[in-house]
Design an enzyme around this catalytic site. Structure first.
Site, PDB file in Angstrom:
ATOM      1  N   LYS A 113       0.839  -1.202   0.000  1.00  6.33           N
ATOM      2  CA  LYS A 113       0.000   0.000   0.000  1.00  6.33           C
ATOM      3  C   LYS A 113       0.878   1.259   0.000  1.00  6.33           C
ATOM      4  CE  LYS A 113      -0.336  -0.445   5.041  1.00  6.33           C
ATOM      5  NZ  LYS A 113      -1.142  -1.046   6.119  1.00  6.33           N
TER       6      LYS A 113
ATOM      7  N   TYR B 265      17.414  28.907  10.087  1.00  7.41           N
ATOM      8  CA  TYR B 265      16.208  29.605  10.538  1.00  7.41           C
ATOM      9  C   TYR B 265      16.126  29.596  12.058  1.00  7.41           C
ATOM     10  CZ  TYR B 265      14.305  29.746   5.815  1.00  7.41           C
ATOM     11  OH  TYR B 265      14.098  30.005   4.494  1.00  7.41           O
TER      12      TYR B 265
END
Ligand SMILES: *Cc1c(COP(=O)(O)O)cnc(C)c1O
Length: 359
Positions: free
Chosen positions: A35, A254
């Protein structure tokens, strides 16, 4: 310059891991779980490498039809079953098996005429409390399925909620509840996911359903693939695109989330959360640069991440950077990012170039 981020897929490792599943439960047939695009590895190549599996399992009809389009003629079990009568006809047309987990699906089977009857897996909820009928209802619902013209065969399954913890008694309780619910009923049984296969001999059954182990990651929180006799399938790698020297106290990335009290050499690798590398990987997450471990430092950004090369002064621009796989267990990276290998694999984005090889 093209994107340097690459996922290398080792097809022979997939085949090895399938053999490992068979070796753990030798009498069982294997429903290979592919899946979510083969757990992010690319379902076409994954199913091709696993074509000696006895069947495939996927989450939804689209994924099953895709396997048929690729030419796979194996039995395919759709683990969430069908949602309505229209889907049900598509199951029948494409010879796809369905997990039946609620009464509404049985009603749809009873009220729909099909080109050919469907094989179904009656799913019993033994403690996961997600999908499945109650153990007390199992035999009466089996009777209804048995009497239904649209049904051509009935398997019996359950799903284990806590098998990834070898000390958790829940698994034994679930296996007992399943045995009690299906005791008098005839039909093939299926209980074991990867953790069941590797950790719970009592979960042995007619059909095992390995997923994560096939991709070469441990289902357990405290072991790696190697400990379980598995071979990692995916190596995620990129290159250093910049190297720079910083003074003590200069902050990186950041938010300036990281700085060092010594002068440091910082490498910038061309990979970030825009490629699927987890943004939550913390400073200290291991990364391999030129085959040597160095720590990730600062925040992961969309296209880049930074590593501390102070202990690896010879590292140069263009150097190979491995994020997980060959030489670096994905389980370790997952721990640093507060997640599990399943999620890391599924999050790889389409920007990453995939390459396959054998051995
Ligand atoms: C995804 C899934 C599996 C495979 O689980 P792994 O932990 O990846 O081995 C097996 N059975 C069901 C019902 C599933 O949804």
């Amino acid at each position: 310059m093209t994107r340097a981020a690459e996922a290398l897929i080792d097809l022979s490792a997939l085949a090895h891991n399938l053999r490992r599943a068979r070796q753990a439960m030798p009498g069982s047939r294997v429903m290979a779980v592919v899946k979510a695009n083969g757990y992010g590895h690319g379902v076409k190549r994954v199913a091709g490498a696993l074509r000696s599996a006895d069947a495939f399992a996927v989450a939804c009809l689209d994924e099953a039809e895709q396997l048929r389009e690729f030419g796979f003629a194996h039995p395919i079990n759709v683990l969430e079953g069908f949602y309505d009568a229209e889907e049900l006809r598509r199951f029948s047309r494409h010879h796809i098996d369905a997990t039946v987990h609620q009464v509404e699906q049985i009603e749809a089977l009873e009220s729909t005429r099909l080109e050919r009857p469907l094989k179904v897996w009656l799913k019993i909820d033994t403690g996961m409390h997600r999908l499945g009928v109650s153990p007390a209802m199992a035999s009466s619902l089996w009777e209804r399925l048995h009497a239904c013209d649209s049904v051509g065969g009935i398997g019996l399954m359950t799903h284990l909620a806590n098998a990834d913890d070898r000390n958790d008694p829940t698994t034994e309780h679930q296996l007992l509840a399943f045995a009690g619910a299906v005791g008098q009923i005839s039909g093939e049984r299926s209980t074991a996911n990867s953790a069941g296969i590797l950790g719970w001999p009592a979960a042995v059954c007619d059909w095992i359903r390995p997923g994560i182990m096939l991709y070469g990651a441990s289902p357990f929180g405290d072991t790696t693939a190697i400990d379980e006799g598995l071979k990692p399938v995916m190596t995620l790698r990129t290159r250093l695109i910049a190297v720079r020297d910083l003074e003590a106290g200069e902050r990186v990335g950041y938010g300036g989330a990281w700085s060092s009290d010594r002068s440091s050499r910082i490498g910038v690798a061309a990979i970030g959360y825009g490629d699927g590398y987890p943004r939550h990987a913390n400073s200290g997450t291991p990364v391999l640069v030129g085959g040597r471990r160095v720590p990730l430092v600062g925040r992961v950004s969309m296209d880049m991440l930074t590593v501390d090369l102070t202990e690896l002064p010879e590292a140069r621009i263009g150097e190979q950077v491995i994020l997980w796989g060959d030489g670096l267990p994905v389980e370790e990276v997952a721990q640093h990012a507060g997640t599990i290998p399943y999620e890391l694999f599924c999050q790889i984005t389409s920007r990453v170039h995939f390459h396959e090889h054998s051995g």
